[in-house]
Design a protein around this motif. Structure first.
Motif, PDB file in Angstrom:
ATOM      1  N   UNK A   3      37.672  42.742  21.414  1.00  0.00           N
ATOM      2  CA  UNK A   3      38.798  42.927  22.339  1.00  0.00           C
ATOM      3  C   UNK A   3      39.449  41.591  22.662  1.00  0.00           C
ATOM      4  N   UNK A   4      38.623  40.572  22.946  1.00  0.00           N
ATOM      5  CA  UNK A   4      39.187  39.268  23.308  1.00  0.00           C
ATOM      6  C   UNK A   4      39.927  38.633  22.133  1.00  0.00           C
ATOM      7  N   UNK A   5      39.475  38.864  20.893  1.00  0.00           N
ATOM      8  CA  UNK A   5      40.176  38.318  19.729  1.00  0.00           C
ATOM      9  C   UNK A   5      41.604  38.836  19.658  1.00  0.00           C
ATOM     10  N   UNK A   6      41.769  40.148  19.869  1.00  0.00           N
ATOM     11  CA  UNK A   6      43.112  40.722  19.816  1.00  0.00           C
ATOM     12  C   UNK A   6      43.971  40.184  20.961  1.00  0.00           C
ATOM     13  N   UNK A   7      43.399  40.082  22.161  1.00  0.00           N
ATOM     14  CA  UNK A   7      44.152  39.557  23.298  1.00  0.00           C
ATOM     15  C   UNK A   7      44.570  38.109  23.043  1.00  0.00           C
ATOM     16  N   UNK A   8      43.671  37.297  22.491  1.00  0.00           N
ATOM     17  CA  UNK A   8      44.002  35.899  22.187  1.00  0.00           C
ATOM     18  C   UNK A   8      45.143  35.811  21.174  1.00  0.00           C
ATOM     19  N   UNK A   9      45.075  36.653  20.142  1.00  0.00           N
ATOM     20  CA  UNK A   9      46.142  36.652  19.141  1.00  0.00           C
ATOM     21  C   UNK A   9      47.468  37.042  19.786  1.00  0.00           C
ATOM     22  N   UNK A  10      47.442  38.072  20.642  1.00  0.00           N
ATOM     23  CA  UNK A  10      48.667  38.503  21.326  1.00  0.00           C
ATOM     24  C   UNK A  10      49.216  37.399  22.214  1.00  0.00           C
ATOM     25  N   UNK A  11      48.331  36.659  22.896  1.00  0.00           N
ATOM     26  CA  UNK A  11      48.762  35.571  23.771  1.00  0.00           C
ATOM     27  C   UNK A  11      49.475  34.481  22.982  1.00  0.00           C
ATOM     28  N   UNK A  12      48.860  34.059  21.880  1.00  0.00           N
ATOM     29  CA  UNK A  12      49.454  32.955  21.137  1.00  0.00           C
ATOM     30  C   UNK A  12      50.751  33.388  20.450  1.00  0.00           C
ATOM     31  N   UNK A  13      50.842  34.640  20.013  1.00  0.00           N
ATOM     32  CA  UNK A  13      52.099  35.142  19.467  1.00  0.00           C
ATOM     33  C   UNK A  13      53.180  35.138  20.547  1.00  0.00           C
ATOM     34  N   UNK A  14      52.814  35.549  21.764  1.00  0.00           N
ATOM     35  CA  UNK A  14      53.789  35.582  22.852  1.00  0.00           C
ATOM     36  C   UNK A  14      54.254  34.183  23.220  1.00  0.00           C
TER      37      UNK A  14
END
Length: 418
Positions: free
Chosen positions: A307-318
């Motif tokens: 879950x945290x991997x996906x959230x981290x990816x979403x954060x850096x994309x944003x």
């Protein structure tokens, strides 16, 4: 007694508190003294450079050594393969549902007023991208953080080659084991200056971006803790139902309190193993299954990290103003979550390996690393809870699928006090 509890708390959370303290102090400094941040930013750059250089040999030695020292006398039976299948399935379910959560509650935050956040990302067709991700044309290119996935694949192959070499490769296997220990100690030394290094870097970011920087973290943390709690309560109940029907749900939650509290109290999946083994017995999981699933799950099975991997990816994309969409982008994200859940368990501060993998695979510049590091630090308690307590519910499913009759027998034994 109270002093002992305080000592235990600071022992388990001391590094996190120091890291957060350094980041908070740096952020305040950056907001108050914007003109002076240029003098402290080099400290952050030095820390990141040390981390980048230390992590490359660490990944190689950790993975190659672990594979090279597999006990060849133990065959990979049907139960083992079923366990791996369940581990991967739950990790992917967690990742897919997190992607849906990100779509429903997007992290809208673009930090584009700094050159570090406007760097061009790699644009390649899917064939070139896959080739570049898993291979390099020259050996020395494996030593670049830009080829982390290729390094992992090379490390796996080297480990299997060392395993197959028999007696002739004993000296090399000893070298891999020794190198693993040395590199772990090196990373621990580097991480001792993390409060200072990340504090300096966040002083610079706070000065450049101001309060909007913290909005990104607030939204990402709200997403993680909100969805993570939903996953813990709802999905684990679904898994328990698969493992034992309606009675399985009751049995799981009734015996999950001690492992859950241990996970939150220690922030370590390894520390939860004894409590999980006892809970697995009480949940009706056969001993031979529990004794395999719980220890291996502590290192190989991490729904919280998924879950945290996906959230981290979403954060850096944003933060880079990029759209977290497209089949190739999302499939790559799913692949990263599986790799991270397997690789990070045997490496100290293994979450940082996943974070480096994220920025290297997608081609983000080094400026992206502090952002995903702070998210990973702040979600660690809930991530550990999900990682650790997910092992017993996975054991219930493995027992039900692979040995249903044995599970029922174990339940009767428990009821009769045997």
């Amino acid at each position: 007694m109270i002093a002992a509890k305080k000592h235990g708390f600071f022992k388990n959370y001391g590094s996190i508190l120091l890291l957060l303290g350094g980041i908070l102090a740096g952020s305040v400094f950056g907001l108050l003294f914007k003109n002076e941040v240029k003098f402290v930013k080099p400290l952050g750059d030095i820390f990141l450079n040390l981390l980048f250089t230390a992590v490359i040999p660490l990944v190689f030695f950790a993975i190659a050594s672990a594979i090279a020292h597999i006990d060849r006398s133990q065959r990979l039976g049907r139960l083992f393969m079923l366990m791996i299948a369940v581990f991967i399935a739950t990790v992917l379910v967690a990742a897919i549902l997190t992607i849906l959560a990100v779509k429903l509650f997007p992290i809208h935050q673009s930090l584009v007023n700094d050159p570090a956040f406007t760097a061009d990302l790699r644009e390649q067709d899917i064939g070139q991208q896959i080739t570049g991700l898993i291979s390099t044309g020259e050996f020395y290119e494996l030593l670049s953080r830009g080829h982390m996935l290729a390094l992992i694949l090379f490390s796996v192959l080297t480990g299997f080659a060392a395993l197959r070499s028999g007696e002739a490769g004993s000296a090399f296997r000893a070298f891999l084991k020794s190198g693993d220990e040395v590199m772990q100690q090196l990373l621990m030394l580097v991480m001792k200056v993390a409060p200072l290094g990340l504090g300096a870097y966040f002083a610079y970011q706070a000065a450049v971006f101001g309060p909007q920087l913290f909005g990104t973290y607030a939204r990402s943390l709200a997403l993680y803790y909100g969805f993570g709690t939903f996953y813990f309560v709802v999905l684990f109940s679904v898994y328990a139902f698969i493992g034992g029907g309606a009675a399985g749900i009751s049995r799981y939650w009734r015996n999950n309190l001690l492992p859950g509290l241990t996970a939150i109290g220690t922030c370590s999946s390894i520390a939860v193993i004894p409590a999980n083994l006892e809970a697995a017995r009480k949940m009706g999981i056969p001993e031979h299954i529990g004794n395999m699933v719980v220890p291996l799950g502590a290192t190989l099975h991490k729904d919280g990290s998924s879950i945290s991997s996906i959230v981290k990816i979403a954060v850096v994309f944003a933060m880079f103003g990029k759209s977290f969409s497209g089949a190739d982008t999302l499939l790559l994200a799913l692949g990263i979550t599986v790799i991270v859940s397997i690789v990070e368990g045997g490496i100290p501060n293994g979450g940082y390996i996943g974070e480096l993998l994220v920025i290297s695979v997608y081609g983000f510049p080094p400026a992206a690393l502090p952002a995903v590091m702070i998210v990973g630090t702040l979600v660690d308690p809930l991530a550990t809870l999900l990682n650790a307590t997910g092992d017993t519910v996975a054991g219930m499913m493995i027992a039900r699928i692979g040995a249903g009759k044995t599970v029922k027998t174990a339940e009767l034994h428990l009821k009769n006090g045997i």
